[in-house]
Design an enzyme around this catalytic site. Sequence first.
Site, PDB file in Angstrom:
ATOM      1  N   THR A   1       0.878  -1.266   0.194  1.00 14.96           N
ATOM      2  CA  THR A   1      -0.111  -0.159   0.131  1.00 14.96           C
ATOM      3  C   THR A   1       0.811   1.279  -0.100  1.00 14.96           C
ATOM      4  O   THR A   1       2.101   1.313  -0.344  1.00 14.96           O
ATOM      5  CB  THR A   1      -0.753  -0.047   1.215  1.00 14.96           C
ATOM      6  OG1 THR A   1      -1.916   0.901   0.974  1.00 14.96           O
ATOM      7  CG2 THR A   1      -0.298   0.122   2.544  1.00 14.96           C
ATOM      8  N   ASN A   2       0.373   2.412   0.433  1.00 15.70           N
ATOM      9  CA  ASN A   2       1.193   3.526   0.384  1.00 15.70           C
ATOM     10  C   ASN A   2       0.524   4.439   1.426  1.00 15.70           C
ATOM     11  O   ASN A   2      -0.284   4.055   2.275  1.00 15.70           O
ATOM     12  CB  ASN A   2       0.764   4.548  -1.166  1.00 15.70           C
ATOM     13  CG  ASN A   2      -0.627   4.363  -1.179  1.00 15.70           C
ATOM     14  OD1 ASN A   2      -1.178   5.400  -0.674  1.00 15.70           O
ATOM     15  ND2 ASN A   2      -0.953   3.863  -2.438  1.00 15.70           N
TER      16      ASN A   2
END
Length: 400
Positions: free
Chosen positions: A210-211
Site C-alpha cells: 500500500t502507500n
Amino acid sequence: MNDYNQKNILVVVSGSVAAYKSAILVRELIKFGAHVRVAMTSSAQEFITAKTLSVLSQNDVLTDLFAQQDATVLHIEWAQWADQIFVVPATANLIGKIANGIADDAVTATIMASDADKIIAPAMNDVMLNNPAVQRNIKGLEQDGWLIISPEIGFLAEGYEAKGRLPEPIEILSQTAIRLRARKAKLLNKKVIITAGGTKESIDPVRYITNRSSGKMGFALAQAAVEAGAKVTLISTQKAPQIYGVDVVYVSTAAEMYQQVQSLFVTADIFISAAAVSDYRPANEASQKIKKEGSEGLNLSLVQNVDILSEIGHSKTSNQFVVGFAAETNNLMAYAQKKLKTKQADMLIANDVSRSDVGFNSDDNAITILVPDQKPETTMLLPKIEIARLIMNRIGQTFA
Ligand code: CTP
C-alpha cells in the site's frame, strides 16, 4: 465557512405566530457578522414589536411605504442595499402578494425593487399551507428564483402536530448558505463519484502493498461536493468519517476500485480520482502465508494495475467531467501537465508531496489547479476542506 460575514441582509417579517423566531434569526445573523435591517408588515407588529427588532438589528425598522430619510425614498434605498432578503416567517397573504406582483406596502415594494438573492420561509396552519392557491403561489415563487425553505412537521400553534412549522433560524441559515453556494457553483443534483485512500494489493492472506495516503483529501472533497448540492458516492479504501448525504462504497484493491468506478460512472456527471491507486500488484497472490524458512531474500514479481483515471478519461462522454490528481516529489508542473494530457482529464490537481506541511497525512494542502488551455491557479496552504471547496467551485465554473 461563514457565508454571512459583512453581507447586507434584509429580514422581512410578516404576521405569523412564528414571528418571534425572526428575532433569533436577526441575532444569529449579527453573530455571523452580517449587517442587518428589518422590514415588517403591519400584521407582523401584532406579534412582535419593531422596537425588539430594531435593538437586535442595531438599525431602524422599516414599516412605512412612504418613509423618507434626507429626501431618500427608503424602500428603494433598502432594496438596493440588500445582498439577500429573508422573508421569515412568510404568511399565505404575503406569499400571495409577492407571487402576484402586488407592491402595496413597505415590505412588498422593497422586495419588488430588489435584485438580491431572495429566501422565503412559509409558516402557517397546515390546511392553509395545502390550499391550492398557496401551493400555486409557492411554486410560482420558486420558478421566479426564490429559494423556498420548506416548513417542517411539528407542533403548531393550533395545538396539534402537522406540516407548517417554521424551521429553527440556524437551520434556515445553514440550508440557505449551502443552497446558494450550490446555485452559484452549478453543482446542484449533479452525480459525483470520488475515490479516496491508497489501494491495498495482496501479497498473501496476511500481507499487502500500500502507500501513505490517508484518504483525507477525498473525504474533504465529498463533504464539499455535498455542500455544493451534489449527490455523492465515495469509493474508499479507508474508513470514512460520517458525512451526511454521502454514500460510501468500500474497496480494497485497484481492480475492485476500477470495477466500482466503471459501473457507477455510467450514470454520473463528474469523477474525481483522489485515490492513491497502486500502480502495481503482485503477479500472483499466494494462497497461503509465505514462509521465510529456506530463503535469504524474497523477490516479488509485480504487474501493472489498470490506470483508472486514464481509462475513465478516455471513455467519458462530452457531458461528463473528469478530475485527476498528480502527486509529485519533483518537476511538479511538467509531470502534472503531462498527466492532464495523457489521461485526458478535464482538470488536474497538482500536489507537491515532498513538502512536509502538505499532502498525504496532513490536514492542510496547497495545490495548483490545471485546466487545458487555462492559466494554472496556485493556492496557498489551507485546510483540506477549504482546498476541497475551492476545487468544487472551480469544477462548477468549468463544467457547467
Ligand atoms: N491513478 C489511477 N490509477 C492508477 C494510478 C493513478 O486512477 N493505476 C490516478 C490517481 O488517482 C491520480 C492520477 O491518476 O488522480 C495520478 O496519480 P499519480 O500517482 O500522481 O501518478 P501515476 O499515474 O501513478 O504516475 P507516476 O506514478 O508515474 O507518477
